[in-house]
Design a protein around this motif. Structure first.
Motif, PDB file in Angstrom:
ATOM      1  N   LEU A 121       0.855  -1.194   0.000  1.00  0.00           N
ATOM      2  CA  LEU A 121       0.000   0.000   0.000  1.00  0.00           C
ATOM      3  C   LEU A 121       0.887   1.238   0.000  1.00  0.00           C
ATOM      4  O   LEU A 121       1.751   1.391   0.868  1.00  0.00           O
ATOM      5  N   SER A 122       0.652   2.126  -0.947  1.00  0.00           N
ATOM      6  CA  SER A 122       1.552   3.254  -1.119  1.00  0.00           C
ATOM      7  C   SER A 122       0.779   4.522  -1.499  1.00  0.00           C
ATOM      8  O   SER A 122      -0.451   4.531  -1.573  1.00  0.00           O
ATOM      9  N   SER A 123       1.536   5.585  -1.743  1.00  0.00           N
ATOM     10  CA  SER A 123       0.955   6.872  -2.149  1.00  0.00           C
ATOM     11  C   SER A 123       1.982   7.625  -2.967  1.00  0.00           C
ATOM     12  O   SER A 123       3.175   7.302  -2.957  1.00  0.00           O
ATOM     13  N   SER A 124       1.521   8.644  -3.670  1.00  0.00           N
ATOM     14  CA  SER A 124       2.404   9.431  -4.520  1.00  0.00           C
ATOM     15  C   SER A 124       1.928  10.873  -4.541  1.00  0.00           C
ATOM     16  O   SER A 124       0.736  11.142  -4.374  1.00  0.00           O
ATOM     17  N   HIS A 125       2.862  11.791  -4.756  1.00  0.00           N
ATOM     18  CA  HIS A 125       2.538  13.220  -4.736  1.00  0.00           C
ATOM     19  C   HIS A 125       1.493  13.569  -5.799  1.00  0.00           C
ATOM     20  O   HIS A 125       1.710  13.353  -7.002  1.00  0.00           O
ATOM     21  N   ALA A 126       0.375  14.134  -5.353  1.00  0.00           N
ATOM     22  CA  ALA A 126      -0.684  14.511  -6.283  1.00  0.00           C
ATOM     23  C   ALA A 126      -0.234  15.625  -7.226  1.00  0.00           C
ATOM     24  O   ALA A 126      -0.637  15.659  -8.394  1.00  0.00           O
ATOM     25  N   TYR A 127       0.611  16.524  -6.739  1.00  0.00           N
ATOM     26  CA  TYR A 127       0.978  17.687  -7.551  1.00  0.00           C
ATOM     27  C   TYR A 127       1.951  17.333  -8.676  1.00  0.00           C
ATOM     28  O   TYR A 127       2.197  18.151  -9.567  1.00  0.00           O
ATOM     29  N   GLN A 128       2.504  16.111  -8.662  1.00  0.00           N
ATOM     30  CA  GLN A 128       3.444  15.718  -9.711  1.00  0.00           C
ATOM     31  C   GLN A 128       2.816  14.792 -10.755  1.00  0.00           C
ATOM     32  O   GLN A 128       3.518  14.158 -11.538  1.00  0.00           O
ATOM     33  N   ARG A 129       1.483  14.735 -10.779  1.00  0.00           N
ATOM     34  CA  ARG A 129       0.820  13.945 -11.807  1.00  0.00           C
ATOM     35  C   ARG A 129       0.957  14.613 -13.179  1.00  0.00           C
ATOM     36  O   ARG A 129       0.999  15.839 -13.279  1.00  0.00           O
ATOM     37  N   ASP A 130       1.005  13.775 -14.225  1.00  0.00           N
ATOM     38  CA  ASP A 130       0.973  14.350 -15.569  1.00  0.00           C
ATOM     39  C   ASP A 130      -0.488  14.498 -16.008  1.00  0.00           C
ATOM     40  O   ASP A 130      -1.408  14.176 -15.254  1.00  0.00           O
ATOM     41  N   ASP A 131      -0.707  14.987 -17.215  1.00  0.00           N
ATOM     42  CA  ASP A 131      -2.074  15.282 -17.672  1.00  0.00           C
ATOM     43  C   ASP A 131      -2.961  14.051 -17.645  1.00  0.00           C
ATOM     44  O   ASP A 131      -4.130  14.117 -17.236  1.00  0.00           O
ATOM     45  N   GLU A 132      -2.433  12.904 -18.059  1.00  0.00           N
ATOM     46  CA  GLU A 132      -3.232  11.683 -18.111  1.00  0.00           C
ATOM     47  C   GLU A 132      -3.638  11.229 -16.710  1.00  0.00           C
ATOM     48  O   GLU A 132      -4.751  10.753 -16.495  1.00  0.00           O
ATOM     49  N   GLN A 133      -2.744  11.417 -15.748  1.00  0.00           N
ATOM     50  CA  GLN A 133      -3.023  10.976 -14.382  1.00  0.00           C
ATOM     51  C   GLN A 133      -3.994  11.891 -13.647  1.00  0.00           C
ATOM     52  O   GLN A 133      -4.525  11.516 -12.598  1.00  0.00           O
ATOM     53  N   LEU A 134      -4.239  13.064 -14.206  1.00  0.00           N
ATOM     54  CA  LEU A 134      -5.209  13.982 -13.601  1.00  0.00           C
ATOM     55  C   LEU A 134      -6.650  13.552 -13.869  1.00  0.00           C
ATOM     56  O   LEU A 134      -7.572  14.024 -13.214  1.00  0.00           O
ATOM     57  N   LEU A 135      -6.833  12.656 -14.821  1.00  0.00           N
ATOM     58  CA  LEU A 135      -8.186  12.248 -15.211  1.00  0.00           C
ATOM     59  C   LEU A 135      -8.682  11.096 -14.346  1.00  0.00           C
ATOM     60  O   LEU A 135      -7.946  10.175 -14.022  1.00  0.00           O
ATOM     61  N   GLY A 136      -9.951  11.162 -13.979  1.00  0.00           N
ATOM     62  CA  GLY A 136     -10.579  10.038 -13.286  1.00  0.00           C
ATOM     63  C   GLY A 136     -10.125   9.843 -11.854  1.00  0.00           C
ATOM     64  O   GLY A 136      -9.762  10.788 -11.148  1.00  0.00           O
ATOM     65  N   THR A 137     -10.116   8.596 -11.421  1.00  0.00           N
ATOM     66  CA  THR A 137      -9.827   8.237 -10.043  1.00  0.00           C
ATOM     67  C   THR A 137      -8.390   8.567  -9.635  1.00  0.00           C
ATOM     68  O   THR A 137      -7.473   8.484 -10.472  1.00  0.00           O
ATOM     69  N   PRO A 138      -8.161   8.911  -8.350  1.00  0.00           N
ATOM     70  CA  PRO A 138      -6.793   9.127  -7.863  1.00  0.00           C
ATOM     71  C   PRO A 138      -6.120   7.833  -7.411  1.00  0.00           C
ATOM     72  O   PRO A 138      -5.042   7.863  -6.829  1.00  0.00           O
ATOM     73  N   LEU A 139      -6.755   6.690  -7.667  1.00  0.00           N
ATOM     74  CA  LEU A 139      -6.224   5.390  -7.258  1.00  0.00           C
ATOM     75  C   LEU A 139      -5.612   4.666  -8.453  1.00  0.00           C
ATOM     76  O   LEU A 139      -6.132   4.738  -9.568  1.00  0.00           O
TER      77      LEU A 139
END
Length: 264
Positions: free
Chosen positions: A125-143
């Protein structure tokens, strides 16, 4: 190195063959560790040992899952192992950060234990910085999820049934070339290293992670543990699933004890 608890009947190592090992990455917001707390507390898991290592900052404290005065003074350390044989589940909880340059030795020791114990699979189980997402990762679920090739063969179809979204690879050279893609998990701690090593060594590992920011990350922990439960069904899924998770007593101290009444 796993050290079994001495419960008065000797200290023989328990048999974990065929079990699932669940553990957190020490990552942004401590989301994985908080989610693991919910699993241990809700399932009332039994402590069966310790993971002794010089790769973590040493620490000791009271029992984080105390339910009465009688067990509140039990001591806990930085890495402990809990078990629930009825669900063939083992949990490794990590409570302190890594010492500098000790990521790789820890991963090597951990994976050696995984292989010698003959675990069926590992779930990180992990996590990653939300502010470093690229455009594709901004879409839809944060999981997001990741599967090693050996586990992909076994459960890849199940992830598609759940409509889960696999962690995207991002451009190695943003703005210069989009053809070279790499796995990038900023703020994920040991996540990438442990995953890539598991791929190389043929270990069945799944990574479940959430994009988040530092702050009050309790809501993120509930989202991540509910995500885990969609797959492993640790507790019965109902309309208000979050209300079924048992909050451990130690969470009362997440933000300190508050201001002393004598100040007012």
């Amino acid at each position: 190195m796993f050290i079994p608890c001495d419960r008065g009947g000797g200290s023989a190592a328990p048999d974990f063959k065929g079990f699932t090992l669940l553990m957190p990455a020490v990552s942004v917001g401590n989301v994985g560790q908080l989610a693991i707390d919910l699993v241990i507390s809700t399932l009332d898991m039994t402590k069966v040992g310790y993971f002794y290592t010089d790769c973590l900052v040493p620490m000791v404290g009271n029992n984080p899952y105390a339910t009465a005065d009688e067990n509140s003074t039990e001591l806990s350390i930085n890495a402990e192992v809990y078990s629930l044989p009825s669900k063939k589940l083992v949990v490794l909880q990590i409570r302190s950060p890594f010492i500098k340059n000790k990521y790789r030795p820890f991963c090597e020791t951990l994976l050696s234990w995984v292989k010698s114990s003959k675990y069926a699979r590992v779930v990180l189980l992990s996590s990653s910085h939300a502010y470093q997402r690229d455009d594709e990762q901004l879409l839809g679920t944060p999981l997001r999820y990741l599967l090693t090739p050996d586990l992909e063969k076994a459960v890849g179809g199940r992830m598609k049934e759940l409509n889960w979204k696999e962690m995207e690879k991002v451009a190695a050279y943003p703005g210069i070339s989009d053809t070279d893609k790499v796995l990038h998990i900023p703020g994920g701690g040991i996540t990438k290293l442990l995953f890539t090593e598991s791929c190389s060594e043929g270990i069945q590992m799944a990574v479940l992670l959430k994009f988040c920011s530092e702050g009050d990350n309790i809501p993120d922990a509930f989202v991540l543990v509910n995500y885990l439960n969609e797959w492993l069904q640790l507790i019965k899924s109902e309309v208000n699933l979050s209300s079924q998770w048992k909050i451990p007593s130690s969470w009362r101290l997440l933000f300190g004890n508050g201001l002393p009444p004598a100040l007012f």
